[in-house]
Design a protein around this motif. Structure first.
Motif, PDB file in Angstrom:
ATOM      1  N   ALA A 429       0.828  -1.206   0.000  1.00 29.91           N
ATOM      2  CA  ALA A 429       0.000   0.000   0.000  1.00 29.91           C
ATOM      3  C   ALA A 429       0.861   1.254   0.000  1.00 29.91           C
ATOM      4  N   PHE A 430       1.944   1.249   0.778  1.00 27.37           N
ATOM      5  CA  PHE A 430       2.845   2.399   0.785  1.00 27.37           C
ATOM      6  C   PHE A 430       3.499   2.580  -0.578  1.00 27.37           C
ATOM      7  N   ALA A 433       0.896   3.886  -2.947  1.00 25.92           N
ATOM      8  CA  ALA A 433       0.598   5.280  -2.614  1.00 25.92           C
ATOM      9  C   ALA A 433       1.695   6.206  -3.129  1.00 25.92           C
ATOM     10  N   GLY A 718      -3.378  -4.209  -1.213  1.00 23.56           N
ATOM     11  CA  GLY A 718      -2.460  -3.086  -1.066  1.00 23.56           C
ATOM     12  C   GLY A 718      -2.734  -1.993  -2.078  1.00 23.56           C
ATOM     13  N   GLY A 722      -3.655   1.605  -1.135  1.00 26.63           N
ATOM     14  CA  GLY A 722      -2.627   2.596  -1.436  1.00 26.63           C
ATOM     15  C   GLY A 722      -3.044   3.639  -2.450  1.00 26.63           C
ATOM     16  N   THR A 723      -3.847   3.250  -3.445  1.00 26.53           N
ATOM     17  CA  THR A 723      -4.227   4.205  -4.478  1.00 26.53           C
ATOM     18  C   THR A 723      -5.033   5.375  -3.927  1.00 26.53           C
ATOM     19  N   GLY A 726      -2.758   7.483  -1.922  1.00 24.81           N
ATOM     20  CA  GLY A 726      -1.896   8.325  -2.757  1.00 24.81           C
ATOM     21  C   GLY A 726      -2.630   9.529  -3.309  1.00 24.81           C
ATOM     22  N   GLY A 765      -0.625  -2.371  -7.363  1.00 26.08           N
ATOM     23  CA  GLY A 765      -0.232  -3.170  -6.203  1.00 26.08           C
ATOM     24  C   GLY A 765       0.042  -4.610  -6.584  1.00 26.08           C
TER      25      GLY A 765
END
Length: 792
Positions: A429-430, A433, A718, A722-723, A726, A765
């Motif tokens: 996820a990070f 992002a 993720g 994450g998206t 972000g 991801g």
């Protein structure tokens, strides 16, 4: 060699893949942390650091050379409150032209023998060398001139001086105090003066106390009192320069902080997950060691050593790599901030190295001590496979999905180790992002840059010039290349409009009349543009309200509203050539011309309404250059010319895009390495199950499909997390960047993602997860059935 040392050594050598993975993850994580921490340090009070590094001038003062002498100015360094002084330097104003006789903005040049070594204003040479003789010039490196015009070796000609002397640019330099536009050797100044009284003296002062405007004013009064009356002609406080400089750099601080924090968080997350997984896979081996007589304390120390050896190696290599990457990045941030940082602060390296090793030690100690407390028989019974029944519900659920069985088996694997899988989801996820944020930031900056262009072709009169002189004695206007504006008659205007509207390929046009007005309750004159035509809103993005539709309505930017304490819907009174005009603010646009204080209105609002410039939009598929060439013969009789409006990408935007690309790639790589480590651990834990699958007929391709499917769920989750994170980060950071510069940003600059882009970044991801799983998937496919079955 002690038994404990042999256990540590054999453990590191026996699990080579895991050892390499730990070292690589720690190395990349530390590198990202070094870079992130460096960016955080660089964004901390950048102007103040640059001012301290260059011994900036608290007061830049200009004196009339007919009313004072060099000796008197030197003696003014003893005035009350003066801590240090440099000068006097002779000054002159020059009006150069380039090799095509195109005018360059006027420059204030100072005669100075060397850039540094001065007690005040140690100028930083950024490229080339310092001027050593007549005919040489060092220009300021502050974005005033396009790179091709300020390049070392460029020759400028002074056509207004006898004999048209030339100046060759031999270097670029930066003054945090903004003390000059350029520097020459002192003996050159006399040749640049058009008369004996032309130019003057410059003195640079530092005061014992200069934290407030009152203290700087007191110092200026003391200096003025030490000199003949009327000698001081102009001065500039460092607080004014600081406000200008801080306003520029404030735009980038949120961006740098965001990436710095992302790097640090991911480092903690990945390192913790890797070390915990590495120790947890050795639970059965811990039981064997205890059976051989090792105490719980020795077991913990053994696994601490096995974790610390590759972690220490990776951390040291990460510090080296991080410094290697940070040095060119610091060069970029120096360009943004005007600082002269040459490397990563030693305390950053030492602090990060200690922090990472402490994190590895703490994580490994927790995992190893938990296993160390197990009874020997329990540790031997645990083995490496998850407890029976864990994740069975997921296996039963995925079995119902109409997909090949190896795929559904792989999809159920993450639920057997939910904590570990959650950490990998967070890492992916990070990474997702970071990539989403990087793309969004670049797209937002592209939208901001698009607002600088108001047409494809522009019509002006005379010759184009590089900006216009500003009122500041040391800081000229830094707008992009614009045409000279010359008033014209109504008949000429009508003929030009006819030529534009009848030219094939015309989509729309806007005629612009420029004037200056005063606003009731606000000191100073402001530029106002009176527009006429059918495409005058081109290039402007509305933050609130609407575009003006009739005379008496104006559109302004956020700094105007802030300075005048007004808002959309309010009425203000303008004074145009002695005539007072009540106008209503109908819209707030993103417009940074003239520091956001420019006023936009209909031409009929002004007393002088004849347009001086024309901005033309061409139809889709029409070549602007060909259009301008075809139109120019029709307007030459009016002393007008047509040119394409080409607003280049500023260096600052290129720097930010480069930084986002580097940092995003690093964070995505760290996420992929985290996935690789998880799959290695999962594969080793399930090697016996893998042998059973192979014995039952699972082909290598099916094995690869199973392993990749095992990370697809984490990758999808993720990416899904994450998206939007972000996107939220992009909107927050871009909004803060705009707020730091004093603007409310319109939706078009913030909303840069469409549904297709969001779906693609959400699937990113899975891409990160698959890339991390490919290597261990291939290893699992190549494992022989007998070897896997023999592994307990």
């Amino acid at each position: 060699m002690s038994a404990l040392s042999r256990v540590v050594r054999s453990g590191v050598g026996r699990r080579r893949v895991q050892t390499v993975v730990i070292g690589l993850v720690v190395m990349i994580a530390v590198s990202a942390s070094v870079l992130g921490s460096t960016l955080l340090v660089a964004s901390n009070a950048p102007f103040d650091r640059a001012f301290a590094q260059q011994n900036g001038a608290h007061l830049t003062a200009y004196f009339d050379l007919t009313k004072t002498t060099s000796d008197q100015l030197t003696a003014s360094a003893q005035a009350t409150g003066v801590a240090a002084a440099t000068g006097p330097f002779r000054t002159a104003s020059i009006h150069p032209v380039d090799d095509k006789d195109q005018p360059i903005s006027p420059l204030t040049v100072v005669g100075r023998t060397a850039p540094d070594g001065a007690a005040v204003d140690a100028v930083t040479l950024t490229e080339g060398r310092w001027a050593t003789g007549p005919g040489e010039l060092v220009v300021v490196n502050d974005g005033r001139f396009p790179p091709h015009e300020r390049a070392v070796g460029t020759v400028w000609r002074l056509s207004d001086l006898p004999g048209s002397p030339t100046l060759t640019i031999v270097g670029e330099a930066r003054s945090i105090s903004a003390t000059a536009d350029g520097w020459v050797v002192p003996e050159q100044i006399a040749a640049l003066a058009t008369s004996k009284a032309d130019g003057g003296y410059q003195m640079l002062y530092r005061f014992a106390a200069a934290d407030t405007a009152a203290q700087v004013d007191a110092g200026r009064v003391a200096v003025e009192a030490a000199l003949p009356a009327g000698a001081l002609t102009a001065s500039r406080s460092w607080l004014t320069t600081r406000e200008d400089g801080s306003g520029d750099t404030a735009l980038f601080v949120p961006f740098l902080i965001a990436f710095g924090v992302l790097g640090l968080i991911m480092a903690v997350l990945i390192v913790g997950n890797v070390i915990a997984g590495a120790v947890s896979t050795g639970t059965r081996r811990i039981g064997i060691l205890k059976a051989l007589g090792f105490t719980p304390s020795q077991v913990v120390r053994a696994y601490l050593g096995q974790a610390l050896i590759p972690a220490l190696t990776g951390a040291v290599l990460g510090v080296i790599l991080g410094n290697a990457i940070a040095i060119p990045v610091l060069t970029l941030t120096n360009d943004i901030y005007g600082t002269s940082d040459s490397g990563v602060a030693p305390w950053v390296d030492a602090g990060l190295l200690a922090a990472v090793l402490a994190l590895v030690t703490a994580t490994a100690w927790v995992a190893a001590s938990r296993a160390g407390r197990l009874r020997t028989v329990d540790a031997l019974a645990v083995g490496r496979t998850p407890k029976a029944g864990r994740g069975q519900w997921a296996a039963r659920l995925t079995a119902r999905i109409p997909l090949p069985r190896p795929v559904t088996l792989g999809m159920a694997h993450p639920f057997a180790r939910p904590v570990r899988s959650a950490a990998i989801v967070a890492a992916i996820a990070f990474g997702a992002a970071a990539v989403t944020f990087s793309f969004g930031l670049a797209a937002s900056l592209a939208e901001v840059q698009a607002t600088a262009s108001h047409g494809d072709v522009v019509i002006g009169t005379g010759r184009p010039t590089q900006g216009t002189p500003g009122g500041d004695p040391v800081k000229a206007d830094r707008e992009p290349s614009r045409p000279v504006v010359t008033p014209r008659s109504a008949q000429d205007t009508a003929a030009i409009v006819k030529a534009i509207t009848t030219q094939a390929g015309t989509s729309g046009y806007c005629g612009v009349a420029q004037s200056e007005v005063t606003v009731a309750g606000f000191a100073g004159a402001l530029q106002i543009l009176g527009a006429t035509g059918n495409s005058c809103s081109s290039g402007y993005r509305m933050a609130s309200g609407s575009w003006f539709g009739k005379p008496g309505e104006i559109v302004v930017a956020t700094p105007f509203l802030t300075a005048t304490q007004t808002r959309v819907g309010d009425t203000v009174v303008l004074t145009d050539h002695g005539t007072q005009i009540a106008v209503r603010i109908v819209g707030e646009a993103f417009n940074d011309d003239h520091d956001g204080m420019q006023i936009l209105t209909a031409a009929k609002t002004l007393a002088t309404a004849e347009p001086e410039l024309f901005y033309i939009n061409v139809e889709h598929g029409t070549d602007p250059e060909a259009y301008a060439e075809a139109l120019e013969p029709e307007i030459q009789q009016f002393d007008a010319y047509a040119m394409t409006e080409n607003i280049g990408t500023p260096e600052i935007v290129l720097i930010i895009n480069a930084l986002t690309t580097v940092l995003s790639l690093m964070l995505a790589t760290v996420a992929a390495l985290g996935v690789l480590n998880m799959v290695v651990l999962e594969t080793r834990e399930r090697v016996h199950d893998l042998g059973i699958h192979k014995a039952l007929g699972m082909a290598p391709r099916q094995t690869i499909a199973m392993v990749i499917a095992s990370v697809s769920v984490a990758g999808l989750a993720g990416g899904a997390i994450g998206t939007p994170a972000g996107v939220l980060l992009q909107r927050t950071i871009v909004t803060e960047m705009g707020r730091g510069a004093g603007y409310h940003l319109p939706a078009s600059i913030l909303d840069v993602f469409g549904p297709v882009e969001l779906v693609l970044f959400g699937l990113g991801g899975i891409v990160i997860a698959v890339l991390g799983a490919l290597l261990p998937a291939g290893w699992a496919a190549r494992t022989r059935t007998a070897t896997a079955l023999r592994t307990e």
